[in-house]
Design an enzyme around this catalytic site. Structure first.
Site, PDB file in Angstrom:
ATOM      1  N   ASP A  42      -1.630   6.193  -6.445  1.00 51.34           N
ATOM      2  CA  ASP A  42      -2.077   5.175  -5.502  1.00 51.34           C
ATOM      3  C   ASP A  42      -2.098   3.789  -6.138  1.00 51.34           C
ATOM      4  O   ASP A  42      -2.754   3.587  -7.153  1.00 51.34           O
ATOM      5  CB  ASP A  42      -3.467   5.547  -4.969  1.00 51.34           C
ATOM      6  CG  ASP A  42      -3.927   4.602  -3.867  1.00 51.34           C
ATOM      7  OD1 ASP A  42      -3.079   4.153  -3.085  1.00 51.34           O
ATOM      8  OD2 ASP A  42      -5.143   4.307  -3.798  1.00 51.34           O
ATOM      9  N   ASP A  64       0.845  -1.193   0.000  1.00 48.52           N
ATOM     10  CA  ASP A  64       0.000   0.000   0.000  1.00 48.52           C
ATOM     11  C   ASP A  64       0.882   1.245   0.000  1.00 48.52           C
ATOM     12  O   ASP A  64       1.558   1.529   0.989  1.00 48.52           O
ATOM     13  CB  ASP A  64      -0.912  -0.019   1.231  1.00 48.52           C
ATOM     14  CG  ASP A  64      -1.914   1.131   1.219  1.00 48.52           C
ATOM     15  OD1 ASP A  64      -1.956   1.872   0.222  1.00 48.52           O
ATOM     16  OD2 ASP A  64      -2.638   1.287   2.204  1.00 48.52           O
TER      17      ASP A  64
END
Ligand SMILES: *[C@@H]1O[C@H](CO)[C@@H](O)[C@H](O)[C@H]1NC(C)=O
Ligand SMILES: *[C@@H]1O[C@H](CO)[C@@H](O)[C@H](O)[C@H]1NC(C)=O
Ligand SMILES: *[C@@H]1O[C@H](CO)[C@@H](O)[C@H](O)[C@H]1NC(C)=O
Ligand SMILES: *[C@@H]1O[C@H](CO)[C@@H](O)[C@H](O)[C@H]1NC(C)=O
Ligand SMILES: *[C@@H]1O[C@H](CO)[C@@H](O)[C@H](O)[C@H]1NC(C)=O
Length: 495
Positions: free
Chosen positions: A375, A174
């Site tokens: 992201d 992440d």
């Protein structure tokens, strides 16, 4: 066989073209910068292999069950991890939603549902509310749990060793959060994972962290229980982890890293698709990148390989991983959200023409609102509504000859390409601050959403002023972060 080689070559041609457009500033090869070829038949076939080759993926996973012991002497190989997409994970982990992945449509719709949740979480954290956002997050904790959450978090996974001797564990990567954590024994609440849950009692290198230690102070959400530093992280989609902070040895590729502060999660919720925990790669000091600090110079590089290709991507740490010849774009710091990697985007282009939209639409405000975040956990790139609409309209205007289909899921611009072998589509480009132009391969902006030949323009309007560059648009392009100097690089390698 010949077919897939052709695709591969075609991809290379497209990506080489990408490389050229990054590096050249002049408009020499004018015709090439305006149109690209999308190979329709191969795109659909690629998505079909996802479910046709489940047993092959199972094999792949068995082979991965040991930490790589390949003997290469280069520094890059020492820090290299294989990166796997979740659609492959699901075939090896025994989660209850396994059935979702057996058909492409289900997988696609599930992915879009997760994506909407992920974006809602990011928007809540990063848009509006100013300094209240952090408080808000703490308040949300525990109250925001979505029961029966069936999709879980995470899109891409790596395998690392935890403890001494190292236990192999799958970890979600992440780029938008910092804490590294694994589910830990004794478990008061653990979701199902594909490897045995990590037991600190079996590790010679595990050591707890006291409340008064400096590392405990660095946690945003620290607590204290019986002298032990406690952590908790909520991911806003209902998943969370709570437990104690510890120092532990991690084995990353062929490199052993001692005393990494990790969360030992005794109470965890979320499916994380069978992964043991999460590897935070954010820009904060507690992320793996932050903790490796001097050892890797805040540098890492990844390649997200397209779904359906059957191969894996990679994640490599260290300055050696930073390629020569990438197009470097400055990272933008948001003091309100130090975990996130913001980039300066100045515009968008279709068919080699820059769309007339204001650069201000992409600017991070003084208050820390809006801006453009890279992201790995979001699939589809989101753009502020006025930017999205102008972009889409320009694309539609230049694809007037293609038969339209009705909108699907979050996409409002779709085409019925059933019966086409290949189509000519306008190029789509990101214009970054400082000049670099990233021209995407056709398969990164026109994606198959079913087996029947429906393809959609893979962008969507953002629910706020926040823009997010998602993983579909990042696929196949080497992406490198030079945290120490504050740059993100695109290319030059294809993967
Ligand atoms: C498209 O692919 C399918 C199977 O992959 C094949 O049977 C078909 O002949 C191809 N169509 C064309 C027009 O090449
Ligand atoms: C890992 O490697 C060892 C030695 O090479 C082997 O004995 C063991 O079976 C492997 N484990 C798995 C899960 O493949
Ligand atoms: C790796 O290869 C080098 C030489 O190529 C050799 O000296 C070394 O012993 C090998 N290491 C392992 C762990 O196999
Ligand atoms: C996976 O699920 C099947 C069927 O539900 C079950 O028989 C099997 O034991 C499970 N395997 C693991 C490793 O949990
Ligand atoms: C797509 O086009 C084909 C003919 O090219 C047609 O048979 C099919 O019904 C169309 N699909 C949709 C969803 O309109």
């Amino acid at each position: 066989m010949a077919f897939s080689q052709t695709t591969f070559l075609l991809k290379q041609v497209l990506l080489l073209h990408l490389l050229c457009s990054i590096i050249t500033t002049s408009t020499s090869a004018a015709s090439n910068t305006h149109f690209q070829i999308l190979n329709v038949n191969e795109s659909i076939k690629g998505s079909r292999t996802d479910h046709a080759k489940m047993s092959q993926y199972n094999e792949l996973f068995e082979r991965h069950n040991n930490i790589s012991s390949s003997n290469t002497s280069s520094d890059e190989a020492r820090w290299k991890l294989e990166l796997v997409h979740r659609d492959k994970m699901s075939s090896s982990s025994n989660t209850t939603n396994n059935m979702h992945y057996h058909r492409h449509q289900h997988s696609f719709h599930a992915r879009m549902q997760r994506d909407v949740k992920r974006v809602a979480t990011l928007v809540r954290r990063l848009s509006g509310g100013g300094a209240d956002a952090a408080k808000h997050e703490v308040q949300d904790f525990g109250t925001d749990v979505v029961s029966g959450m069936d999709q879980g978090s995470g899109e891409y996974f790596v395998r690392i060793g935890v403890g001494s001797p190292p236990r192999s564990q799958y970890m979600v990567i992440d780029s938008g959060s910092d804490i590294v954590w694994v589910q830990c024994q004794p478990c008061s609440q653990c979701y199902k994972q594909s490897d045995p849950v990590f037991d600190p009692a079996d590790s010679a290198s595990f050591s707890g962290v006291s409340c008064s230690s400096a590392v405990c102070d660095r946690l945003e959400n620290a607590g204290c229980h019986a002298g032990r530093c406690r952590y908790e992280v909520s991911y806003g989609d209902g998943s969370y982890t709570k437990g104690t902070l510890a120092l532990e040895t991690l084995t990353i590729g062929r490199t052993v890293v001692k005393n990494v502060a990790i969360g030992c999660g005794h109470k965890n919720q979320g499916m994380f698709v069978g992964a043991a925990g999460l590897l935070g790669l954010g820009g904060g000091s507690m992320s793996l990148v932050g903790q490796l600090g001097g050892q890797t110079g805040g540098a890492f590089s990844y390649c997200l390989v397209s779904r359906g290709t059957g191969s894996s991507g990679s994640l490599v740490f260290g300055r050696e991983a930073l390629p020569v010849g990438a197009a470097w774009v400055p990272l933008v710091r948001n003091p309100r959200a130090p975990s996130f990697y913001y980039v300066g985007l100045s515009g968008l282009g279709v068919g080699g023409m820059r769309i007339p939209i204001s650069e201000d639409l992409f600017r991070l405000t003084q208050m820390g609102d809006d801006g453009v975040v890279m992201d790995t956990g979001t699939a589809v790139t989101r753009l502020p509504t006025p930017a999205y609409e102008a972009f889409r309209d320009a694309f539609v205007a230049q694809t007037g000859n293609l038969p339209r289909a009705s909108g699907v899921s979050i996409f409002d611009t779709c085409y019925n390409l059933s019966g086409f072998v290949s189509v000519r589509v306008p190029t789509v480009s990101f214009y970054f601050s400082g000049g670099p132009v990233l021209t995407l391969p056709a398969s990164n902006f026109l994606i198959p959403v079913d087996d029947a030949g429906t393809f959609c323009f893979a962008f969507a309007p953002s629910p706020s002023g926040l823009s997010i560059i998602g993983n579909i648009q990042q696929e196949g392009i080497q992406i490198s972060f030079d945290g120490a100097n504050g740059f993100v690089g695109f290319g030059p390698n294809v993967c």
